[in-house]
Design a protein around this motif. Structure first.
Motif, PDB file in Angstrom:
ATOM      1  N   THR A 155      10.610  80.361 -52.976  1.00 53.39           N
ATOM      2  CA  THR A 155      12.341  80.294 -53.483  1.00 53.39           C
ATOM      3  C   THR A 155      12.811  80.958 -53.144  1.00 53.39           C
ATOM      4  OG1 THR A 155      11.176  79.988 -56.005  1.00 53.39           O
ATOM      5  CG2 THR A 155      13.564  80.776 -55.525  1.00 53.39           C
ATOM      6  N   VAL A 156      14.357  79.454 -52.374  1.00 54.95           N
ATOM      7  CA  VAL A 156      15.498  80.996 -51.102  1.00 54.95           C
ATOM      8  C   VAL A 156      16.062  81.515 -52.220  1.00 54.95           C
ATOM      9  CG1 VAL A 156      17.255  80.243 -49.736  1.00 54.95           C
ATOM     10  CG2 VAL A 156      15.073  79.168 -49.932  1.00 54.95           C
ATOM     11  N   MET A 157      16.672  82.653 -52.040  1.00 56.30           N
ATOM     12  CA  MET A 157      17.555  82.934 -53.426  1.00 56.30           C
ATOM     13  C   MET A 157      18.840  83.571 -52.190  1.00 56.30           C
ATOM     14  SD  MET A 157      15.078  85.208 -55.729  1.00 56.30           S
ATOM     15  CE  MET A 157      14.603  86.549 -54.202  1.00 56.30           C
ATOM     16  N   ASN A 158      20.001  83.305 -52.533  1.00 56.39           N
ATOM     17  CA  ASN A 158      21.303  84.178 -51.883  1.00 56.39           C
ATOM     18  C   ASN A 158      21.972  85.072 -52.574  1.00 56.39           C
ATOM     19  OD1 ASN A 158      23.711  84.479 -50.674  1.00 56.39           O
ATOM     20  ND2 ASN A 158      23.781  82.466 -50.473  1.00 56.39           N
ATOM     21  N   HIS A 159      21.754  86.169 -52.603  1.00 56.41           N
ATOM     22  CA  HIS A 159      22.224  87.233 -52.733  1.00 56.41           C
ATOM     23  C   HIS A 159      23.714  87.675 -52.570  1.00 56.41           C
ATOM     24  CE1 HIS A 159      18.632  88.528 -55.531  1.00 56.41           C
ATOM     25  NE2 HIS A 159      18.909  88.397 -53.494  1.00 56.41           N
ATOM     26  N   GLY A 160      24.223  86.643 -51.670  1.00 59.66           N
ATOM     27  CA  GLY A 160      25.509  86.792 -51.592  1.00 59.66           C
ATOM     28  C   GLY A 160      26.444  86.273 -51.970  1.00 59.66           C
ATOM     29  N   SER A 161      27.509  86.486 -51.670  1.00 57.29           N
ATOM     30  CA  SER A 161      29.480  85.844 -52.750  1.00 57.29           C
ATOM     31  C   SER A 161      30.273  84.055 -51.691  1.00 57.29           C
ATOM     32  CB  SER A 161      30.318  87.011 -52.409  1.00 57.29           C
ATOM     33  OG  SER A 161      30.348  87.389 -51.731  1.00 57.29           O
ATOM     34  N   GLU A 162      29.245  83.962 -50.876  1.00 59.86           N
ATOM     35  CA  GLU A 162      29.317  82.254 -50.912  1.00 59.86           C
ATOM     36  C   GLU A 162      27.942  81.893 -50.988  1.00 59.86           C
ATOM     37  OE1 GLU A 162      33.237  82.270 -47.249  1.00 59.86           O
ATOM     38  OE2 GLU A 162      31.217  84.360 -46.864  1.00 59.86           O
ATOM     39  N   ASP A 163      28.420  80.391 -51.214  1.00 59.97           N
ATOM     40  CA  ASP A 163      27.248  79.550 -50.971  1.00 59.97           C
ATOM     41  C   ASP A 163      26.763  79.721 -49.130  1.00 59.97           C
ATOM     42  OD1 ASP A 163      27.840  78.881 -54.138  1.00 59.97           O
ATOM     43  OD2 ASP A 163      29.093  77.074 -53.635  1.00 59.97           O
ATOM     44  N   ASP A 164      25.788  78.896 -49.712  1.00 59.60           N
ATOM     45  CA  ASP A 164      25.543  78.602 -48.032  1.00 59.60           C
ATOM     46  C   ASP A 164      24.379  77.437 -47.819  1.00 59.60           C
ATOM     47  OD1 ASP A 164      24.318  79.233 -45.395  1.00 59.60           O
ATOM     48  OD2 ASP A 164      23.845  80.954 -45.219  1.00 59.60           O
ATOM     49  N   ARG A 165      23.556  77.154 -46.969  1.00 58.36           N
ATOM     50  CA  ARG A 165      22.801  76.306 -47.057  1.00 58.36           C
ATOM     51  C   ARG A 165      22.026  75.547 -45.961  1.00 58.36           C
ATOM     52  NH1 ARG A 165      23.066  70.589 -48.575  1.00 58.36           N
ATOM     53  NH2 ARG A 165      25.409  70.966 -49.366  1.00 58.36           N
ATOM     54  N   LEU A 166      20.399  75.900 -46.084  1.00 57.36           N
ATOM     55  CA  LEU A 166      19.790  75.315 -45.603  1.00 57.36           C
ATOM     56  C   LEU A 166      19.331  74.046 -45.083  1.00 57.36           C
ATOM     57  CD1 LEU A 166      16.656  76.714 -44.135  1.00 57.36           C
ATOM     58  CD2 LEU A 166      15.739  75.913 -46.618  1.00 57.36           C
ATOM     59  N   VAL A 167      19.933  73.996 -43.534  1.00 55.96           N
ATOM     60  CA  VAL A 167      20.441  73.259 -42.952  1.00 55.96           C
ATOM     61  C   VAL A 167      19.399  72.638 -41.700  1.00 55.96           C
ATOM     62  CG1 VAL A 167      22.754  73.247 -42.660  1.00 55.96           C
ATOM     63  CG2 VAL A 167      21.175  73.986 -41.084  1.00 55.96           C
ATOM     64  N   SER A 168      18.323  73.620 -42.041  1.00 57.12           N
ATOM     65  CA  SER A 168      17.087  72.754 -40.631  1.00 57.12           C
ATOM     66  C   SER A 168      15.493  73.951 -41.035  1.00 57.12           C
ATOM     67  CB  SER A 168      17.656  72.561 -39.272  1.00 57.12           C
ATOM     68  OG  SER A 168      16.748  72.332 -38.852  1.00 57.12           O
ATOM     69  N   VAL A 169      14.871  73.579 -40.187  1.00 59.01           N
ATOM     70  CA  VAL A 169      13.508  74.671 -40.348  1.00 59.01           C
ATOM     71  C   VAL A 169      12.626  74.045 -39.266  1.00 59.01           C
ATOM     72  CG1 VAL A 169      12.645  73.182 -41.357  1.00 59.01           C
ATOM     73  CG2 VAL A 169      11.739  75.447 -41.378  1.00 59.01           C
ATOM     74  N   ARG A 170      11.779  75.331 -38.510  1.00 56.63           N
ATOM     75  CA  ARG A 170      11.165  74.602 -37.031  1.00 56.63           C
ATOM     76  C   ARG A 170       9.956  75.493 -36.822  1.00 56.63           C
ATOM     77  NH1 ARG A 170      15.701  77.356 -34.225  1.00 56.63           N
ATOM     78  NH2 ARG A 170      15.161  78.903 -33.217  1.00 56.63           N
ATOM     79  N   SER A 171       9.093  74.988 -36.710  1.00 59.45           N
ATOM     80  CA  SER A 171       7.913  75.957 -37.017  1.00 59.45           C
ATOM     81  C   SER A 171       6.820  75.733 -35.515  1.00 59.45           C
ATOM     82  CB  SER A 171       7.392  75.920 -37.605  1.00 59.45           C
ATOM     83  OG  SER A 171       5.719  76.524 -37.701  1.00 59.45           O
ATOM     84  N   GLU A 172       6.832  76.006 -34.817  1.00 53.71           N
ATOM     85  CA  GLU A 172       5.312  75.986 -33.419  1.00 53.71           C
ATOM     86  C   GLU A 172       4.240  74.924 -33.821  1.00 53.71           C
ATOM     87  OE1 GLU A 172       6.295  75.337 -30.374  1.00 53.71           O
ATOM     88  OE2 GLU A 172       8.497  75.721 -31.185  1.00 53.71           O
ATOM     89  N   VAL A 173       3.450  75.194 -35.127  1.00 54.34           N
ATOM     90  CA  VAL A 173       2.622  74.469 -35.545  1.00 54.34           C
ATOM     91  C   VAL A 173       2.302  73.529 -35.218  1.00 54.34           C
ATOM     92  CG1 VAL A 173       2.215  77.060 -37.147  1.00 54.34           C
ATOM     93  CG2 VAL A 173       3.073  74.651 -38.672  1.00 54.34           C
ATOM     94  N   ALA A 174       3.274  72.425 -35.467  1.00 52.21           N
ATOM     95  CA  ALA A 174       3.229  71.062 -35.433  1.00 52.21           C
ATOM     96  C   ALA A 174       3.916  70.120 -34.971  1.00 52.21           C
ATOM     97  CB  ALA A 174       3.814  70.589 -37.162  1.00 52.21           C
TER      98      ALA A 174
END
Length: 165
Positions: A49-68
């Motif tokens: 679960t990604v939680m945003n405790h800030g006062s502005e909306d945000d967006r998870l735009v990408s992800v990366r990992s070396e496992v794949a």
């Protein structure tokens, strides 16, 4: 110093250390875990679960990992024939100010394709989550091959914000 004062000082140190790790980021990650369906799987997924405790909306735009070979944000969609399929969500996921967004089995999730080695129970998978405003947050996601759907561990993870420079 009394035990009461020593305990209070220890708690303060833990709180300050956690705050330093999280930096100014308002994004927090709760109960992350990763799975692969079998030992021979070439793909796996991570949930949290990604939680945003800030006062502005945000967006998870990408992800990366070396496992794949490829790591993407995915969701499940039903086609015209009622068949569920996974699709890459190129625009990412909105994380509302003061709110959260669940990456859960059967819904939105992080997808690992072309695993470079099998996921083993208890492994830690380094993953960088990339946000529109919060920037990059790198976390270690534990592999839990025994977790049943809808069983969360309730553990809070604070991502350390990675800065380029």
């Amino acid at each position: 110093m009394s035990f009461k004062h020593s305990f209070a000082a220890a708690i303060a140190c833990v709180f300050l250390a956690t705050s330093a790790i999280a930096g100014d980021a308002s994004i927090m990650i709760d109960d992350p875990y990763a799975r692969a369906s079998t030992k021979m799987s070439t793909s796996g997924a991570a949930f949290m679960t990604v939680m945003n405790h800030g006062s502005e909306d945000d967006r998870l735009v990408s992800v990366r990992s070396e496992v794949a070979d490829r790591t993407e944000l995915h969701t499940h969609l039903e086609d015209a024939n009622g068949v569920m399929k996974m699709v890459h969500v190129e625009e990412g996921f909105s994380i509302p100010a003061g709110g959260s967004h669940a990456l859960a089995r059967g819904g939105d999730h992080v997808m690992f394709m072309g695993l470079r080695q099998p996921f083993a129970q208890g492994d830690q998978i380094p993953v960088t989550l990339i946000f529109e405003k919060a920037g990059e947050i790198t976390i270690d996601i534990p592999v839990d091959l025994e977790r049943k759907p809808m069983h969360g561990g309730g553990h809070m993870k604070h991502g350390a914000q990675k800065t380029d420079g």
